[in-house]
Every structure is written in structure tokens, then in C-alpha cells.
Motif scaffolding. Sequence first.
Motif, PDB file in Angstrom:
ATOM      1  N   MET A  54       5.611   6.273  10.250  1.00 60.70           N
ATOM      2  CA  MET A  54       4.380   6.580   9.534  1.00 60.70           C
ATOM      3  C   MET A  54       4.372   5.855   8.194  1.00 60.70           C
ATOM      4  O   MET A  54       3.363   5.274   7.787  1.00 60.70           O
ATOM      5  CB  MET A  54       4.264   8.090   9.326  1.00 60.70           C
ATOM      6  CG  MET A  54       3.989   8.882  10.588  1.00 60.70           C
ATOM      7  SD  MET A  54       4.113  10.673  10.318  1.00 60.70           S
ATOM      8  CE  MET A  54       2.866  10.886   9.050  1.00 60.70           C
ATOM      9  N   GLN A  55       5.509   5.894   7.510  1.00 63.36           N
ATOM     10  CA  GLN A  55       5.607   5.226   6.208  1.00 63.36           C
ATOM     11  C   GLN A  55       5.474   3.714   6.347  1.00 63.36           C
ATOM     12  O   GLN A  55       4.849   3.057   5.511  1.00 63.36           O
ATOM     13  CB  GLN A  55       6.945   5.576   5.559  1.00 63.36           C
ATOM     14  CG  GLN A  55       7.179   4.860   4.227  1.00 63.36           C
ATOM     15  CD  GLN A  55       8.382   5.411   3.507  1.00 63.36           C
ATOM     16  OE1 GLN A  55       8.320   6.469   2.905  1.00 63.36           O
ATOM     17  NE2 GLN A  55       9.500   4.690   3.558  1.00 63.36           N
ATOM     18  N   ALA A  58       1.856   2.914   6.813  1.00 65.82           N
ATOM     19  CA  ALA A  58       1.135   3.186   5.568  1.00 65.82           C
ATOM     20  C   ALA A  58       1.459   2.157   4.501  1.00 65.82           C
ATOM     21  O   ALA A  58       0.575   1.739   3.734  1.00 65.82           O
ATOM     22  CB  ALA A  58       1.483   4.590   5.067  1.00 65.82           C
ATOM     23  N   ALA A 185       0.003   8.058  11.901  1.00 63.66           N
ATOM     24  CA  ALA A 185      -0.347   7.346  10.668  1.00 63.66           C
ATOM     25  C   ALA A 185      -1.765   6.793  10.728  1.00 63.66           C
ATOM     26  O   ALA A 185      -2.534   6.897   9.762  1.00 63.66           O
ATOM     27  CB  ALA A 185       0.654   6.212  10.420  1.00 63.66           C
ATOM     28  N   THR A 194      -3.472   6.965   2.865  1.00 63.28           N
ATOM     29  CA  THR A 194      -2.076   6.580   3.086  1.00 63.28           C
ATOM     30  C   THR A 194      -1.072   7.516   2.415  1.00 63.28           C
ATOM     31  O   THR A 194       0.059   7.643   2.872  1.00 63.28           O
ATOM     32  CB  THR A 194      -1.828   5.149   2.579  1.00 63.28           C
ATOM     33  OG1 THR A 194      -2.205   5.074   1.191  1.00 63.28           O
ATOM     34  CG2 THR A 194      -2.636   4.132   3.365  1.00 63.28           C
ATOM     35  N   CYS A 197       1.007  10.069   4.472  1.00 61.43           N
ATOM     36  CA  CYS A 197       2.081   9.533   5.315  1.00 61.43           C
ATOM     37  C   CYS A 197       3.406   9.501   4.563  1.00 61.43           C
ATOM     38  O   CYS A 197       4.461   9.831   5.126  1.00 61.43           O
ATOM     39  CB  CYS A 197       1.722   8.133   5.792  1.00 61.43           C
ATOM     40  SG  CYS A 197       0.278   8.058   6.891  1.00 61.43           S
ATOM     41  N   ASN A 201       6.740  11.778   5.441  1.00 61.52           N
ATOM     42  CA  ASN A 201       8.033  11.124   5.646  1.00 61.52           C
ATOM     43  C   ASN A 201       9.103  11.765   4.778  1.00 61.52           C
ATOM     44  O   ASN A 201      10.245  11.971   5.222  1.00 61.52           O
ATOM     45  CB  ASN A 201       7.928   9.632   5.343  1.00 61.52           C
ATOM     46  CG  ASN A 201       9.247   8.917   5.581  1.00 61.52           C
ATOM     47  OD1 ASN A 201       9.898   9.096   6.604  1.00 61.52           O
ATOM     48  ND2 ASN A 201       9.663   8.127   4.609  1.00 61.52           N
ATOM     49  N   SER A 283      -1.825   0.172  14.408  1.00 60.56           N
ATOM     50  CA  SER A 283      -1.021   1.240  14.993  1.00 60.56           C
ATOM     51  C   SER A 283      -0.899   1.068  16.506  1.00 60.56           C
ATOM     52  O   SER A 283       0.158   1.320  17.087  1.00 60.56           O
ATOM     53  CB  SER A 283      -1.643   2.608  14.678  1.00 60.56           C
ATOM     54  OG  SER A 283      -1.675   2.844  13.291  1.00 60.56           O
TER      55      SER A 283
END
Length: 437
Positions: A54-55, A58, A185, A194, A197, A201, A283
Motif C-alpha cells: 500500500m505504501q 501511495a 491502496a 494517499t 495508506c 502501513n 494498482s
Amino acid sequence: MAAAAARPVTSPSVTPAGSARTSGRSGGTFAALRVPNYRRFMTGQIISMCGTWMQTIALGWLVLSLGASGTILGIVTAAQFLPILVLGAYGGLVADRANTRALLITTASLQATLAAVLGVLVITHVVTLWMVVAFAALLGLTQAADNPARQSFVQEMVGPETLPNAVTLNSVTMNAARVVGPAIAGLLITLIGTGTCFLLNALSFAAVIVALIRLDRAELRPKPRLTKAPGQIRDGLRYAVRTPSIRIPLTMMVIIGTLAYEFQVTLPLIARQAFHGTAATYSLLTGAMGAGAVIGGLLVARRRLTGVRSLVVIAAVFGVLILAAAAAPSLPLLVAALVLTGAASVAFISTGNATVQLSSDPRMRGRVMALWSVAFLGTTPVGGPVAGAVAQALGARAGLVLAGVAALVAALIGLASRRQAAAHPVTAAGRPTPVSS
């Protein structure tokens, strides 16, 4: 210490020249999960890896949202991995000297703190590009010690016989997270932004820390603790160079890690420029690679696959598939090509990682795995800006063409090096030794 460590340790599946001696059954697709400590560890890793992906999504989208070009995106990516390149060998030495479990708890805590800080900066709308670069660099500092420690810790939990299976399952879970994490994400970035995310995390690292605390330490197989002495980093480098089954995979990974594993730079550019997509498109592409890696990883996990011969074949297939992805004329065909590319990718990483670990003296394992991390991740400061610049100048697809060619070149170099090592087998002590095919 140096003299003792100069004797290479090989497993039944790896010869001094890196040839695969056996590639039989590994005891089942999920053999490593029979080890309770490994199950606990992987539970925490699965949750954390979802947060990490996810990070990753983002971070790339945040940089582009701040008005940066493909070249700047490459530079930001390079900032994260430059510490691994510069300090990776020292990070491996720290891993050899430290209690691995305690070190991993420390690095997880630091990475959680960094993610939380960046998340707050994004949500409060005060984040700037230099802050993102600083975050990436500090994250890289923690990863310089975390990566070799985490990879070498797997063998402390499962032992050498189950290691190839455990390494592959690690890759499978990471890539399963590559499917779930980017999907979440993409939804969060579209609906909220963002910053969420990064905060999620940060929370995900709690699962890692809890899992490490709950491990049964009596069941671990700790490596010998390295006492402080001068010249230990040089000893590790010399040991890796003298051991063909370590040197050849590292050489191949340097090439592939520098120019092929730059998908965090090329895929967002392809999503935005080639297909005029959004964060959801990026994604989707990342998730396609992750899905392929899960499928490929589960197939590889059934085999005890190690050795340079296997690695050369996989690298060649990987290169061809990347070139097919670069030529895909439509989004559905690109997604299909990336699924296959993901399968080849996890096979290459798992085979190379297991070959290097099984060929390493336990006292050298942290430093050797640090070199693997440098080859895999630390080369990004060079390759990230190159891939970004090539894509910016020649089009987004050109970045994938560069990656495919690099993988094919690595396969050719690995093949030539393997033949040379087989023709002139020499042990680390300088004495000829027989080589089996």
C-alpha cells in the motif's frame, strides 16, 4: 576467523560451481508451514507486506501528484535504496553480530514510526517533495540492516533442508500482498487520499512485532554470534568472490536488480502515459505481477530448486516475458503478460536466494545476504534514475525493453560464468575440487 570462514559450505543441492545437484521434492508445497515459529513469523509478515505494498503504491503516486517527472520519480526511488548500496555490507555485519530477532523488532519499530510521520504530513497537506525524499532515505537506512537480518532469520527458524521451500513461500506471501495491498491502496487513494495508506502501513508493523515477540526461542537455531574484529566486511566480500555458487547469482542479480527490477518506476509511467490511466490502473498492473508471482511461487515451492543452471534458464525466460509485456498493444494483454512475468520473477528471486544462502557458511550468512540485498535493492539508486530517464526520453515502454534486455544479458553472463567455473573449479582455499553437473 578469516581462515575458518574461507571454507565454503555447500548443501546437498549446490555444488561449488553452483550447479544444481538435485532439484527434487521439497516435502510439499507448504512444508515450511509445519514449523510453528515460521507460521507465526509469516502471519506477521503477510499483514505487514500488505501495508508495505500500500505504501509503495501511495509513494509513487504521491511523487507524481506533487508534479514530479519520471526522472524525479526515479530519483526518489533511488533515495530509498541508496543507503542499502552504500551501507548494505555494514548492515550485513550488524546482522551477523546481533541477535537477529531483537534486531528485527528494532527495525520494524523504526519503519512504523517513519510511515506514521509521512502519513501525518500528507494528511495535513504540508508534505513537499524534499520531505518525501528524506522519508525514502531514512526508510532505506532501516532496510540496510533489516533485509539481511530478515532473510538470514528464515534459516534460523526452519533449518537448511526446508530453506528453499521457506524462501519461496516468503516470496509467495510478498506477492500475494502485492495483489491485496495495491488493490486497497488504489481504492483508498481514489476515495480518501494517499496519507491513509502510510498510516495503515505503520499499524501493520504491529503484527510483525507481536509475531517476533511470540516466537518460541527454544526452537530457534541461532547462528554463531560474530565477535567484533577488524576486516570482517572485507572477509565477507572475499568469501563471496571465491565461492562460485555465491558469486555468479550475485553477478546476475546486480544486472537484473539494476535495470530489470525497476517496476516501481516503469509501471506507474506506463499506467499514466501509455494507457492514460489512474492510480487504479497502476494498482491493476502491480497486482497482475503479484498474482502471477503467487501462482509461480506455489509451483516452485513444490520443488527443491537451487543452482546456477536453473537460475540461468529462469533469467532468460524472465527477459523474454518482460519484452512481451513491453510490446503488449492493449491493457488486457499487458496484464496477461505481467502475470507471467510475475511468475518468472518470483522463480528467479527464490532460486537465487536459496542458492546463495545454502552456499554460505553460517558465520558469513548475514554479510552474504547483505550483498544479495545490495544486488537486488541497493542497485536501484543507479537503475531507478536510468529507467526513469529512458522512459521519459523514449516512452514508457522503453523502460520495460531495457529491463528485458538486461535479464537476457544476465542469463548469458551466468551461463558463461558457470561454464568457466566448471572448467576451472577452485575452492575458497585455492585448491581444485571436483565439480558435478
